[in-house]
Scaffold this motif. Structure first.
Motif, PDB file in Angstrom:
ATOM      1  N   GLY A 148      16.287  21.797  44.856  1.00 15.71           N
ATOM      2  CA  GLY A 148      17.046  21.612  43.623  1.00 15.71           C
ATOM      3  C   GLY A 148      18.192  22.588  43.499  1.00 15.71           C
ATOM      4  N   SER A 149      17.914  23.869  43.690  1.00 12.67           N
ATOM      5  CA  SER A 149      18.961  24.882  43.529  1.00 12.67           C
ATOM      6  C   SER A 149      19.953  24.864  44.683  1.00 12.67           C
ATOM      7  CB  SER A 149      18.334  26.269  43.394  1.00 12.67           C
ATOM      8  OG  SER A 149      17.519  26.586  44.509  1.00 12.67           O
ATOM      9  N   ARG A 150      19.491  24.565  45.899  1.00 13.43           N
ATOM     10  CA  ARG A 150      20.384  24.573  47.051  1.00 13.43           C
ATOM     11  C   ARG A 150      21.163  23.273  47.195  1.00 13.43           C
ATOM     12  NH1 ARG A 150      18.804  24.358  51.793  1.00 13.43           N
ATOM     13  NH2 ARG A 150      16.641  23.712  51.487  1.00 13.43           N
ATOM     14  N   LEU A 151      20.487  22.136  46.941  1.00 13.63           N
ATOM     15  CA  LEU A 151      21.060  20.837  47.295  1.00 13.63           C
ATOM     16  C   LEU A 151      21.502  20.023  46.079  1.00 13.63           C
ATOM     17  CD1 LEU A 151      18.508  19.893  50.100  1.00 13.63           C
ATOM     18  CD2 LEU A 151      20.654  21.161  50.304  1.00 13.63           C
ATOM     19  N   THR A 152      20.590  19.813  45.115  1.00  9.35           N
ATOM     20  CA  THR A 152      20.970  19.019  43.944  1.00  9.35           C
ATOM     21  C   THR A 152      22.070  19.709  43.149  1.00  9.35           C
ATOM     22  OG1 THR A 152      18.769  18.029  43.793  1.00  9.35           O
ATOM     23  CG2 THR A 152      20.127  17.971  41.813  1.00  9.35           C
ATOM     24  N   ALA A 153      21.936  21.015  42.927  1.00  9.94           N
ATOM     25  CA  ALA A 153      22.987  21.742  42.213  1.00  9.94           C
ATOM     26  C   ALA A 153      24.317  21.631  42.966  1.00  9.94           C
ATOM     27  CB  ALA A 153      22.575  23.203  42.040  1.00  9.94           C
ATOM     28  N   TYR A 154      24.251  21.693  44.281  1.00  3.54           N
ATOM     29  CA  TYR A 154      25.441  21.569  45.126  1.00  3.54           C
ATOM     30  C   TYR A 154      26.103  20.205  44.918  1.00  3.54           C
ATOM     31  CZ  TYR A 154      28.102  21.651  49.568  1.00  3.54           C
ATOM     32  OH  TYR A 154      29.075  21.617  50.523  1.00  3.54           O
TER      33      TYR A 154
END
Length: 354
Positions: A206-212
């Motif tokens: 979530g923090s690495r990919l979705t937020a990106y």
């Protein structure tokens, strides 16, 4: 333009190495089945639809560079290769379905009179390539159907506030996404207010990919820790929870990234609709309930270490299941490219839509 998890042309496959995001955007070559399975196992590529696509295209690339001379060799190679790919990450059903469909397709084609090994090889390659186009088309349908259903059933005059978990966007598919596809469609309709995405420990998809992806797409969003979900639901007027799925079984029980189950429980308590967005290829109607789903367990270091640095006490035991199963009675509806179904309607609904 959406992010690309896969770049493919005949004989060439590049996968975006998601282990390096968001700091580095690097596409790694996949030259064959062994490298494809390794990319899946190590989570360079992840997300149930993307796993099936990369697995199938890794086969296509190897067949392009080294086509078997005999039909019998081709049949054996395809069977063994797809079995190897299925074993790379067993919870997601998409690659298993792709393997079964390809084996059936190849067996039928091989029985046609006068067909050569090269002709069969070309047909297998074309079959694998067709998965890319179909996935994007299906995802756009999931996004539009889900957005329309949510707008019809949710009172959100100022725009829908969505909570989501893990990564379900372009990075998890061939493009557009499933749960994030619903978000994109709401945004395109001018009816999205905000997105809350969880960090998704321990792998932080979530923090690495979705937020990106959300920043890349300029979608209004806020990152929260997994432990903030309840207070966010209570204090931030969350309209709906929309998640993806690695496997949905006949009664609607759903396996998805660990942490999904607790979001469903919290949504039930707060009276918030809980949706699963997934292509029909993620639906495994051969299993009656979620009790039959094999749950992958990941290495302990994913939980005890961050970027190679130990953060947990030495000697502590670790349990690290990659997925959990959300019971069907906590799910409001399942959004597929064939329609939006209540869990108890899923099996008949998918059968009718064939």
């Amino acid at each position: 333009m959406s992010l690309e998890s896969v770049r493919y042309s005949r004989g060439s496959l590049l996968v975006l190495n998601q282990l390096l995001l968001p700091q580095i955007s690097q596409y790694d070559p996949v030259t064959g089945v062994r490298e494809g399975a390794d990319a899946i196992r190590t989570m360079k590529v992840r997300g149930a639809p993307a796993i099936a696509i990369v697995g199938s295209l890794s086969l296509a690339v190897e067949l392009t560079s080294s086509p078997p001379r005999q039909t019998s060799d081709l049949l054996t190679f395809v069977r063994e290769s797809m079995d190897h790919l299925v074993g790379a990450r067993p919870t997601a059903v998409n690659v298993k379905k792709a393997a079964d469909e390809l084996k059936t397709f190849l067996a039928q084609e091989a029985e046609k009179p006068g067909v050569s090994a090269q002709e069969l090889t070309d047909r297998v390659i074309q079959w694998a390539e067709s998965l890319l186009e179909k996935d994007v088309k299906d995802n756009r349908m999931i996004g539009d159907l889900g957005a329309q259903h949510i707008l019809q059933t949710t009172n959100a005059p100022d725009g829908v506030i969505v909570m989501t978990h893990c990564n379900t966007g372009s990075l998890a598919t061939a493009g557009y996404g499933t749960a994030l596809g619903v978000v994109r469609s709401l945004q395109a309709m001018g009816r999205l207010s905000h997105v809350f995405c969880t960090e998704t420990r321990p792998y932080n998809q979530g923090s690495r990919l979705t937020a990106y992806e959300l920043v890349y797409e300029k979608i209004p969003a806020t990152l929260i820790t997994d432990s903030m979900a309840a207070v966010a639901m209570r204090k931030r007027q969350v309209s709906v929870v929309v998640v993806g799925a690695d496997r949905v079984v006949a009664n609607g029980d759903t396996a998805n990234k660990v942490g999904t189950y607790q979001l469903a429980v919290l949504a039930k308590h707060h009276g918030i609709p809980f949706y699963v967005a997934a292509p029909s290829t993620s639906c495994d109607l051969s299993l009656p309930t979620g009790d039959s789903i094999e749950i992958e367990e990941r290495p302990s270091q994913e939980l005890t270490d961050i970027n190679g640095v130990r953060v947990a006490a030495s000697g502590i035991g670790v349990w690290n299941p990659a997925f959990d199963v959300t019971p069907h009675d906590l799910i409001t509806a399942i959004i597929t490219e064939r329609g939006v179904f209540r869990p108890e309607e899923l099996k008949d609904g998918l059968s009718r839509s064939l």
